[in-house]
Design a protein around this motif. Structure first.
Motif, PDB file in Angstrom:
ATOM      1  N   VAL A  16       0.825  -1.212   0.000  1.00 49.29           N
ATOM      2  CA  VAL A  16       0.000   0.000   0.000  1.00 49.29           C
ATOM      3  C   VAL A  16       0.859   1.261   0.000  1.00 49.29           C
ATOM      4  O   VAL A  16       0.386   2.348  -0.403  1.00 49.29           O
ATOM      5  N   GLU A  17       2.101   1.187   0.413  1.00 49.20           N
ATOM      6  CA  GLU A  17       2.948   2.362   0.612  1.00 49.20           C
ATOM      7  C   GLU A  17       3.094   3.243  -0.636  1.00 49.20           C
ATOM      8  O   GLU A  17       3.053   4.487  -0.519  1.00 49.20           O
ATOM      9  N   PRO A  18       3.248   2.703  -1.861  1.00 41.82           N
ATOM     10  CA  PRO A  18       3.435   3.600  -3.015  1.00 41.82           C
ATOM     11  C   PRO A  18       2.271   4.568  -3.237  1.00 41.82           C
ATOM     12  O   PRO A  18       2.465   5.679  -3.743  1.00 41.82           O
ATOM     13  N   SER A  19       1.056   4.175  -2.874  1.00 46.17           N
ATOM     14  CA  SER A  19      -0.093   5.063  -3.082  1.00 46.17           C
ATOM     15  C   SER A  19      -0.279   6.071  -1.947  1.00 46.17           C
ATOM     16  O   SER A  19      -1.157   6.928  -2.034  1.00 46.17           O
ATOM     17  N   HIS A  20       0.551   5.974  -0.900  1.00 47.28           N
ATOM     18  CA  HIS A  20       0.462   6.909   0.231  1.00 47.28           C
ATOM     19  C   HIS A  20       1.864   7.372   0.627  1.00 47.28           C
ATOM     20  O   HIS A  20       2.385   6.996   1.685  1.00 47.28           O
ATOM     21  N   PRO A  21       2.477   8.183  -0.235  1.00 45.29           N
ATOM     22  CA  PRO A  21       3.817   8.672   0.104  1.00 45.29           C
ATOM     23  C   PRO A  21       3.736   9.670   1.256  1.00 45.29           C
ATOM     24  O   PRO A  21       2.675  10.238   1.536  1.00 45.29           O
ATOM     25  N   PRO A  22       4.857   9.895   1.945  1.00 45.31           N
ATOM     26  CA  PRO A  22       4.841  10.877   3.041  1.00 45.31           C
ATOM     27  C   PRO A  22       4.623  12.286   2.500  1.00 45.31           C
ATOM     28  O   PRO A  22       5.056  12.627   1.394  1.00 45.31           O
ATOM     29  N   LYS A  23       3.920  13.084   3.278  1.00 44.20           N
ATOM     30  CA  LYS A  23       3.645  14.456   2.869  1.00 44.20           C
ATOM     31  C   LYS A  23       4.908  15.301   3.034  1.00 44.20           C
ATOM     32  O   LYS A  23       5.609  15.206   4.038  1.00 44.20           O
TER      33      LYS A  23
END
Length: 350
Positions: free
Chosen positions: A332-339
């Motif tokens: 899931v991480e690629p679709s929720h990068p850190p802001k």
């Protein structure tokens, strides 16, 4: 019966003592006779008699019985008395044995477990005849109980033999087996050292009573000074108790600090891999201090520490382990990068 047996044993002991005394007396008599013969020869050589007198003495000696000394006669009388007493004791022993054998109770020959006499079988089989093709049980409950007791004894002996073989195998692996370096402990990372020590013990098949003795040989530096001062080796602790004392003394943080640090672990701007590494390091320490905590509790802590977007996508699937949650978070991480936080300079109006 017991008194009669005691008397028989006492008489036998007396007979042995009397036999030894008779042998000693016979030896003494033979020695005295030898000494007398030697003395007679010496006297004859010192005082020679006239020829006629010697002839008369020779004739008298040839016709009359030899003269015995008083000491020799006393020894022979004593031997005769001892022989008579010995024969009397033997006769009394034989009579006691006959009485003892007559008083013995008759021997009851019992049947072995599971054995049936033909007459008993005939009496049992009286009545309705069993249908063809059916057989009666061969063994009785007594026989089955005997077999069960024997099997339990065999298993107990097998367990003792297996335990001894494991100890021998441990000693052989330590001396002739493949080389395995035991980790040294100088006071840093006590939980990691205990974990590595357990791996060594598992590979070497170390018995429980040898673990503390082997581990204390590889404690060096500050930890060795503390170990000699603490007196733990005199208390005969188990390996688990010894490890608890090591962690309690050399842990980098106390229980409250560790719990606070573990609860405050968050991902923030880190990647899932970096966050997981920090989480698992603290998780190992928490698990050692609290072995009753379940995997489900650690999974919830792990998921709650992730960033918002990843966290809410992992809650519905409910992963069963931290490893499963880690791989789901990586997907899931690629679709929720850190802001990215942009720094805006402060402006002041003139």
């Amino acid at each position: 019966m017991t008194v009669l047996q005691t008397e028989v044993r006492t008489i036998g002991q007396k007979q042995d003592l009397m036999s030894v005394a008779v042998e000693d007396v016979q030896k003494s008599v033979s020695e005295i006779g030898l000494q007398l013969s030697v003395m007679t020869e010496v006297l004859k050589s010192l005082r020679p008699d006239p020829p006629g007198r010697n002839r008369e003495k020779t004739t008298d000696i040839g016709t009359s019985a030899p003269v015995k000394s008083p000491t020799l006669l006393e020894q022979e009388n004593r031997n005769a008395l001892l022989r008579a007493q010995l024969e009397k004791e033997k006769e009394q022993t034989r009579s006691c044995e006959e009485v003892f054998m007559q008083r013995l109770p008759p021997i009851n020959v019992t049947k072995p477990p599971g054995f049936h006499n033909q007459r008993d079988q005939d009496q049992v089989t009286e009545g309705p005849t069993p249908p063809a093709g059916t057989s009666r049980p061969v063994h009785t409950p007594v026989f089955n109980q005997h077999i069960n007791n024997r099997e339990s004894q065999l298993w107990q002996g097998y367990y003792r033999t297996y335990e001894q073989e494991m100890k021998a195998q441990f000693i052989k692996s330590m001396t002739k087996g493949p080389r395995m370096d035991f980790p040294k402990f100088d006071g840093t990372d006590p939980v990691g050292w205990i974990r590595q020590s357990n791996k060594f013990f598992q590979m070497a098949g170390a018995p429980e009573e040898y673990k503390v003795s082997l581990a204390q040989l590889h404690i060096v530096g500050e930890a060795d000074v503390w170990l000699r001062r603490s007196g733990l080796l005199k208390q005969k602790l188990t390996w688990n108790e010894f490890g608890e004392q090591i962690v309690h003394r050399f842990s980098a943080s106390g229980s409250y600090d560790l719990t606070e640090k573990f609860n405050n672990v968050k991902q923030h701007g880190q990647t899932v891999q970096e966050y997981t590494k920090i989480f698992e390091d603290l998780m190992a320490d928490v698990q050692y201090e609290n072995p009753t905590l379940s995997e489900t509790w650690f999974v919830r802590c792990y998921v709650n520490g992730l960033r918002g977007g990843i966290k809410y996508q992992l809650r519905p699937p409910r992963p069963s382990s931290v490893t499963e949650a880690y791989w789901m978070a990586r997907d899931v991480e690629p679709s929720h990068p850190p802001k990215k936080t942009s720094s805006v300079p402060n402006t002041t109006s003139a």
